[in-house]
Design a protein around this motif. Structure first.
Motif, PDB file in Angstrom:
ATOM      1  N   SER A 106       0.853  -1.184   0.000  1.00  0.00           N
ATOM      2  CA  SER A 106       0.000   0.000   0.000  1.00  0.00           C
ATOM      3  C   SER A 106       0.893   1.239   0.000  1.00  0.00           C
ATOM      4  CB  SER A 106      -0.899  -0.001   1.240  1.00  0.00           C
ATOM      5  OG  SER A 106      -0.107   0.137   2.419  1.00  0.00           O
ATOM      6  N   GLY A 107       0.279   2.415  -0.123  1.00  0.00           N
ATOM      7  CA  GLY A 107       1.049   3.643  -0.099  1.00  0.00           C
ATOM      8  C   GLY A 107       1.784   3.839   1.217  1.00  0.00           C
ATOM      9  N   ASP A 108       1.124   3.509   2.329  1.00  0.00           N
ATOM     10  CA  ASP A 108       1.752   3.659   3.633  1.00  0.00           C
ATOM     11  C   ASP A 108       2.915   2.677   3.805  1.00  0.00           C
ATOM     12  OD1 ASP A 108      -0.045   5.644   4.280  1.00  0.00           O
ATOM     13  OD2 ASP A 108      -1.438   4.283   5.281  1.00  0.00           O
ATOM     14  N   GLN A 109       2.735   1.458   3.326  1.00  0.00           N
ATOM     15  CA  GLN A 109       3.819   0.477   3.388  1.00  0.00           C
ATOM     16  C   GLN A 109       5.000   0.904   2.514  1.00  0.00           C
ATOM     17  OE1 GLN A 109       1.457  -2.961   2.238  1.00  0.00           O
ATOM     18  NE2 GLN A 109       1.667  -3.849   4.296  1.00  0.00           N
ATOM     19  N   GLN A 110       4.678   1.507   1.357  1.00  0.00           N
ATOM     20  CA  GLN A 110       5.731   1.992   0.476  1.00  0.00           C
ATOM     21  C   GLN A 110       6.527   3.102   1.149  1.00  0.00           C
ATOM     22  OE1 GLN A 110       6.454   0.841  -2.863  1.00  0.00           O
ATOM     23  NE2 GLN A 110       8.299   2.027  -2.405  1.00  0.00           N
ATOM     24  N   ALA A 111       5.836   3.970   1.881  1.00  0.00           N
ATOM     25  CA  ALA A 111       6.516   5.057   2.593  1.00  0.00           C
ATOM     26  C   ALA A 111       7.463   4.501   3.652  1.00  0.00           C
ATOM     27  CB  ALA A 111       5.489   5.988   3.224  1.00  0.00           C
ATOM     28  N   ALA A 112       6.985   3.519   4.413  1.00  0.00           N
ATOM     29  CA  ALA A 112       7.833   2.904   5.448  1.00  0.00           C
ATOM     30  C   ALA A 112       9.046   2.227   4.824  1.00  0.00           C
ATOM     31  CB  ALA A 112       7.018   1.902   6.261  1.00  0.00           C
ATOM     32  N   PHE A 113       8.833   1.564   3.691  1.00  0.00           N
ATOM     33  CA  PHE A 113       9.950   0.911   2.996  1.00  0.00           C
ATOM     34  C   PHE A 113      10.940   1.941   2.459  1.00  0.00           C
ATOM     35  CE2 PHE A 113      11.722  -0.284  -1.149  1.00  0.00           C
ATOM     36  CZ  PHE A 113      12.556  -1.321  -0.760  1.00  0.00           C
ATOM     37  N   ASP A 114      10.428   3.029   1.887  1.00  0.00           N
ATOM     38  CA  ASP A 114      11.306   4.068   1.337  1.00  0.00           C
ATOM     39  C   ASP A 114      12.225   4.642   2.409  1.00  0.00           C
ATOM     40  OD1 ASP A 114      10.224   3.759  -1.186  1.00  0.00           O
ATOM     41  OD2 ASP A 114       8.852   5.462  -1.007  1.00  0.00           O
ATOM     42  N   LEU A 115      11.660   4.947   3.565  1.00  0.00           N
ATOM     43  CA  LEU A 115      12.458   5.494   4.657  1.00  0.00           C
ATOM     44  C   LEU A 115      13.534   4.500   5.097  1.00  0.00           C
ATOM     45  CD1 LEU A 115       9.631   7.126   6.831  1.00  0.00           C
ATOM     46  CD2 LEU A 115      11.364   8.337   5.492  1.00  0.00           C
ATOM     47  N   TRP A 116      13.139   3.248   5.265  1.00  0.00           N
ATOM     48  CA  TRP A 116      14.088   2.223   5.709  1.00  0.00           C
ATOM     49  C   TRP A 116      15.151   1.970   4.637  1.00  0.00           C
ATOM     50  CZ3 TRP A 116      15.577  -2.552   3.881  1.00  0.00           C
ATOM     51  CH2 TRP A 116      16.306  -3.364   4.773  1.00  0.00           C
ATOM     52  N   ASN A 117      14.745   1.894   3.387  1.00  0.00           N
ATOM     53  CA  ASN A 117      15.663   1.583   2.296  1.00  0.00           C
ATOM     54  C   ASN A 117      16.703   2.677   2.083  1.00  0.00           C
ATOM     55  OD1 ASN A 117      15.738   1.364  -1.205  1.00  0.00           O
ATOM     56  ND2 ASN A 117      16.379  -0.304   0.109  1.00  0.00           N
ATOM     57  N   VAL A 118      16.324   3.928   2.320  1.00  0.00           N
ATOM     58  CA  VAL A 118      17.252   5.047   2.140  1.00  0.00           C
ATOM     59  C   VAL A 118      18.153   5.222   3.358  1.00  0.00           C
ATOM     60  CG1 VAL A 118      17.415   7.561   1.917  1.00  0.00           C
ATOM     61  CG2 VAL A 118      15.785   6.293   0.515  1.00  0.00           C
ATOM     62  N   ALA A 119      17.598   5.075   4.561  1.00  0.00           N
ATOM     63  CA  ALA A 119      18.324   5.475   5.767  1.00  0.00           C
ATOM     64  C   ALA A 119      19.008   4.350   6.529  1.00  0.00           C
ATOM     65  CB  ALA A 119      17.360   6.185   6.722  1.00  0.00           C
ATOM     66  N   CYS A 120      18.685   3.095   6.230  1.00  0.00           N
ATOM     67  CA  CYS A 120      19.155   1.998   7.080  1.00  0.00           C
ATOM     68  C   CYS A 120      20.133   1.073   6.363  1.00  0.00           C
ATOM     69  CB  CYS A 120      17.953   1.184   7.575  1.00  0.00           C
ATOM     70  SG  CYS A 120      16.755   2.164   8.517  1.00  0.00           S
ATOM     71  N   PRO A 121      21.026   0.435   7.113  1.00  0.00           N
ATOM     72  CA  PRO A 121      21.946  -0.539   6.516  1.00  0.00           C
ATOM     73  C   PRO A 121      21.177  -1.696   5.902  1.00  0.00           C
ATOM     74  CG  PRO A 121      22.641   0.060   8.734  1.00  0.00           C
ATOM     75  CD  PRO A 121      21.268   0.631   8.541  1.00  0.00           C
ATOM     76  N   SER A 122      21.742  -2.293   4.875  1.00  0.00           N
ATOM     77  CA  SER A 122      21.045  -3.364   4.153  1.00  0.00           C
ATOM     78  C   SER A 122      20.978  -4.661   4.941  1.00  0.00           C
ATOM     79  CB  SER A 122      21.749  -3.623   2.820  1.00  0.00           C
ATOM     80  OG  SER A 122      23.090  -4.026   3.051  1.00  0.00           O
ATOM     81  N   ASN A 123      21.941  -4.880   5.844  1.00  0.00           N
ATOM     82  CA  ASN A 123      22.019  -6.118   6.630  1.00  0.00           C
ATOM     83  C   ASN A 123      22.127  -7.367   5.749  1.00  0.00           C
ATOM     84  OD1 ASN A 123      21.775  -4.708   9.090  1.00  0.00           O
ATOM     85  ND2 ASN A 123      19.553  -4.693   8.926  1.00  0.00           N
ATOM     86  N   VAL A 124      22.647  -7.206   4.544  1.00  0.00           N
ATOM     87  CA  VAL A 124      22.865  -8.337   3.645  1.00  0.00           C
ATOM     88  C   VAL A 124      24.242  -8.932   3.925  1.00  0.00           C
ATOM     89  CG1 VAL A 124      23.206  -9.030   1.244  1.00  0.00           C
ATOM     90  CG2 VAL A 124      21.351  -7.469   1.836  1.00  0.00           C
ATOM     91  N   THR A 125      24.301 -10.242   4.025  1.00  0.00           N
ATOM     92  CA  THR A 125      25.567 -10.933   4.258  1.00  0.00           C
ATOM     93  C   THR A 125      25.778 -11.986   3.188  1.00  0.00           C
ATOM     94  OG1 THR A 125      25.378 -10.600   6.654  1.00  0.00           O
ATOM     95  CG2 THR A 125      26.914 -12.289   5.895  1.00  0.00           C
ATOM     96  N   VAL A 126      26.902 -11.888   2.511  1.00  0.00           N
ATOM     97  CA  VAL A 126      27.256 -12.883   1.509  1.00  0.00           C
ATOM     98  C   VAL A 126      28.086 -13.971   2.188  1.00  0.00           C
ATOM     99  CG1 VAL A 126      28.502 -13.323  -0.647  1.00  0.00           C
ATOM    100  CG2 VAL A 126      27.226 -11.184  -0.342  1.00  0.00           C
ATOM    101  N   PRO A 127      27.660 -15.229   2.109  1.00  0.00           N
ATOM    102  CA  PRO A 127      28.409 -16.313   2.769  1.00  0.00           C
ATOM    103  C   PRO A 127      29.875 -16.330   2.345  1.00  0.00           C
ATOM    104  CG  PRO A 127      26.293 -17.108   1.966  1.00  0.00           C
ATOM    105  CD  PRO A 127      26.464 -15.722   1.416  1.00  0.00           C
ATOM    106  N   GLY A 128      30.759 -16.450   3.340  1.00  0.00           N
ATOM    107  CA  GLY A 128      32.184 -16.524   3.064  1.00  0.00           C
ATOM    108  C   GLY A 128      32.875 -15.179   3.008  1.00  0.00           C
ATOM    109  N   SER A 129      32.126 -14.085   3.080  1.00  0.00           N
ATOM    110  CA  SER A 129      32.732 -12.750   3.018  1.00  0.00           C
ATOM    111  C   SER A 129      32.948 -12.202   4.424  1.00  0.00           C
ATOM    112  CB  SER A 129      31.848 -11.789   2.216  1.00  0.00           C
ATOM    113  OG  SER A 129      30.617 -11.583   2.883  1.00  0.00           O
ATOM    114  N   ASP A 130      33.955 -11.339   4.561  1.00  0.00           N
ATOM    115  CA  ASP A 130      34.207 -10.708   5.858  1.00  0.00           C
ATOM    116  C   ASP A 130      33.138  -9.671   6.169  1.00  0.00           C
ATOM    117  OD1 ASP A 130      36.515 -12.206   6.236  1.00  0.00           O
ATOM    118  OD2 ASP A 130      37.757 -10.761   5.167  1.00  0.00           O
ATOM    119  N   PHE A 131      32.729  -8.904   5.177  1.00  0.00           N
ATOM    120  CA  PHE A 131      31.640  -7.943   5.332  1.00  0.00           C
ATOM    121  C   PHE A 131      31.064  -7.668   3.951  1.00  0.00           C
ATOM    122  CE2 PHE A 131      35.561  -5.570   4.767  1.00  0.00           C
ATOM    123  CZ  PHE A 131      35.238  -4.666   3.772  1.00  0.00           C
TER     124      PHE A 131
END
Length: 202
Positions: A106-131
């Motif tokens: 929804s529009g409200d969910q999109q807004a929450a995602f936009d804020l998080w996607n722009v301002a927050c770390p991705s928290n993605v981890t690739v197996p075998g990588s240091d960071f």
């Protein structure tokens, strides 16, 4: 014979002093050069952070313009965007091991995602990588995003004003108690953060 021997000893002592003076001068010069290189590195990091902050603000501005029906949901209530909980993911992404399809939002969910996607770390981890660095905030000292939305402005109370502010840590300057910026790294520095702001009218 004794004169020659005394002269030889005097000459050797003078050469040793010359070497010691040369080493001292060279050491002082090298220490200064290292300090200059460190300061240059700090300045480059701060410049990169400012460029990233500018790009992130422009990115969020475009997202808000595309989701104006839910503009009120972008307001962070005077606090920085909360990155502790991942919202509904409204865009497809890679989690480090597999592709994940986006949710229908929804529009409200999109807004929450936009804020998080722009301002927050991705928290993605690739197996075998240091960071893993997968987003802009992964390259910045902890950024904080604030959004203030004022609705019901102007003739007929039909206008909306959105203020976007991004702050981040810096290494080459600081702010004093009165809010002024100190670039000398001395004096009464109370905060080592920088900020970038913009306003948009809808």
């Amino acid at each position: 014979m004794s004169r020659l021997r005394s002269g030889a000893l005097s000459s050797k002592g003078f050469s040793l002093i010359e070497i010691m003076v040369t080493v001292a001068i060279t050491t002082v010069g090298l220490v200064g050069l290292v300090a200059l290189l460190l300061e240059s590195d700090r300045s480059a990091q701060d410049s990169t952070s400012r460029s990233l902050a500018s790009w992130m603000i422009d990115d969020l501005t475009n997202r808000i313009m595309a989701n104006q029906d839910a503009v009120a949901s972008y307001d962070t209530g005077g606090a920085a965007v909360n990155c502790s909980a991942q919202p509904t993911m409204c865009a497809a992404y890679h989690n480090g091991t597999a592709h994940v399809n986006n949710a229908i939002c929804s529009g409200d969910q999109q807004a929450a995602f936009d804020l998080w996607n722009v301002a927050c770390p991705s928290n993605v981890t690739v197996p075998g990588s240091d960071f893993t660095r997968a987003g802009n905030t992964d390259f910045m000292a902890p950024p904080k995003l604030y959004v203030n939305v004022l609705t019901g402005l102007g003739v007929g109370a039909l206008s909306t004003q959105v203020s976007i502010t991004m702050t981040w840590d810096v290494r080459t300057s600081g702010r004093e108690a009165d809010g002024s910026t100190n670039y000398l790294n001395e004096g009464n520095i109370t905060s080592r953060t920088d900020a970038l702001s913009t306003e948009i009218d809808l």
